[in-house]
Design a protein around this motif. Structure first.
Motif, short mmCIF file in Angstrom:
data_model
loop_
_atom_site.label_atom_id
_atom_site.label_comp_id
_atom_site.label_asym_id
_atom_site.label_seq_id
_atom_site.Cartn_x
_atom_site.Cartn_y
_atom_site.Cartn_z
N ILE A 11 0.72 6.20 11.92
CA ILE A 11 2.08 6.43 12.62
C ILE A 11 3.00 5.56 12.05
N THR A 12 4.31 5.98 11.68
CA THR A 12 5.51 5.31 10.99
C THR A 12 6.41 5.23 11.86
N ARG A 13 7.14 4.25 12.11
CA ARG A 13 8.43 3.76 12.97
C ARG A 13 9.56 4.02 11.99
N TRP A 14 10.52 4.79 12.19
CA TRP A 14 11.78 5.19 11.55
C TRP A 14 12.75 4.91 12.44
N GLN A 15 13.88 4.29 11.90
CA GLN A 15 15.04 3.95 12.73
C GLN A 15 16.32 4.71 12.27
N GLY A 16 16.73 5.65 13.13
CA GLY A 16 17.55 6.45 12.82
C GLY A 16 18.97 6.00 13.07
N ASP A 17 20.12 6.66 12.75
CA ASP A 17 21.44 6.26 13.27
C ASP A 17 21.45 6.05 14.96
N LYS A 18 20.88 6.95 15.51
CA LYS A 18 21.06 6.77 17.06
C LYS A 18 19.68 6.32 17.83
N ALA A 19 18.69 6.61 17.06
CA ALA A 19 17.45 6.45 17.94
C ALA A 19 16.21 5.80 16.78
N VAL A 20 15.26 5.55 17.70
CA VAL A 20 13.85 5.17 16.86
C VAL A 20 12.82 6.35 17.02
N TYR A 21 12.15 6.78 15.86
CA TYR A 21 11.52 7.76 15.84
C TYR A 21 10.10 7.42 15.27
N HIS A 22 9.00 7.73 15.97
CA HIS A 22 7.65 7.74 15.55
C HIS A 22 7.04 9.10 14.92
N LEU A 23 6.50 9.04 13.70
CA LEU A 23 5.97 10.35 13.08
C LEU A 23 4.98 10.02 12.45
N LEU A 24 4.18 10.95 11.91
CA LEU A 24 3.07 11.19 11.10
C LEU A 24 3.38 12.00 9.82
N THR A 25 3.15 11.42 8.69
CA THR A 25 3.51 12.23 7.49
C THR A 25 2.36 13.03 7.07
N ILE A 26 2.21 14.10 6.88
CA ILE A 26 1.29 14.96 6.39
C ILE A 26 1.34 15.29 5.18
N THR A 27 0.40 15.06 4.26
CA THR A 27 0.17 15.41 2.64
C THR A 27 -0.83 15.94 2.29
N GLY A 28 -1.13 16.14 1.07
CA GLY A 28 -2.27 16.83 0.32
C GLY A 28 -2.60 18.15 0.80
N GLU A 29 -3.71 18.72 1.13
CA GLU A 29 -4.30 20.11 1.14
C GLU A 29 -3.83 20.39 2.58
N THR A 30 -3.81 19.47 3.54
CA THR A 30 -3.02 20.02 4.88
C THR A 30 -1.75 20.42 4.90
N ALA A 31 -0.67 19.51 3.99
CA ALA A 31 0.60 19.88 3.68
C ALA A 31 0.56 21.26 3.10
N GLU A 32 -0.09 21.65 2.03
CA GLU A 32 -0.20 22.86 1.29
C GLU A 32 -0.55 23.95 2.13
N ALA A 33 -1.45 23.79 3.06
CA ALA A 33 -1.66 24.87 4.03
C ALA A 33 -0.44 25.18 5.05
N ILE A 34 0.17 24.14 5.42
CA ILE A 34 1.26 24.45 6.11
C ILE A 34 2.50 24.97 5.50
N THR A 35 2.60 24.77 4.18
CA THR A 35 3.69 25.11 3.32
C THR A 35 3.35 26.97 3.10
N MET A 36 2.02 27.07 2.82
CA MET A 36 1.75 28.59 2.72
C MET A 36 1.66 29.21 3.97
N HIS A 37 1.60 28.86 5.17
CA HIS A 37 1.89 29.47 6.13
C HIS A 37 3.20 29.73 6.51
N GLU A 38 4.16 28.63 6.21
CA GLU A 38 5.48 29.20 6.19
C GLU A 38 6.01 30.17 5.18
N ARG A 39 5.47 30.02 4.23
CA ARG A 39 5.91 31.18 3.17
C ARG A 39 5.57 32.45 3.52
#
Length: 104
Positions: A11-39
């Motif tokens: 889990i990554t913490r990212w400081q925006g202009d107005k708030a702090v966000y926490h996120l997961l960065t998805i890469t690899g085959e999982t990201a490719e599967a999401i990209t294919m789903h979106e297309r």
């Protein structure tokens, strides 16, 4: 029929202009599967959702929530993890989390 994908990462913490966000960065085959789903969805319905996002039901531990994942320019996808989820699953920035994503 929906597709379910699994991803494990920090889990990554990212400081925006107005708030702090926490996120997961998805890469690899999982990201490719999401990209294919979106297309495929774009071809079927003739357009993109806001920011090119994909609707999902995300699950971390025993916590489920309906949200979206968002594409980056580098081919990764970002899942925002809210404070309620972090508290419910006792997670913080830097912790590893396993997420299940049901693509909608």
């Amino acid at each position: 029929m929906s597709e379910t994908l699994a991803w494990r990462g920090p889990i990554t913490r990212w400081q925006g202009d107005k708030a702090v966000y926490h996120l997961l960065t998805i890469t690899g085959e999982t990201a490719e599967a999401i990209t294919m789903h979106e297309r495929l969805r774009r071809l079927e319905f003739g357009g993109r959702r806001g920011f090119g996002s994909v609707k999902v039901i995300a699950t971390i531990g025993g916590t489920h929530w309906k949200t979206s994942v968002f594409p980056s320019k580098s081919g990764e996808w970002w899942l925002l993890v809210g404070k309620k989820v972090l508290r419910a699953e006792d997670l913080a920035a830097g912790d590893e989390a396993e997420v299940l994503l049901e693509l909608l």
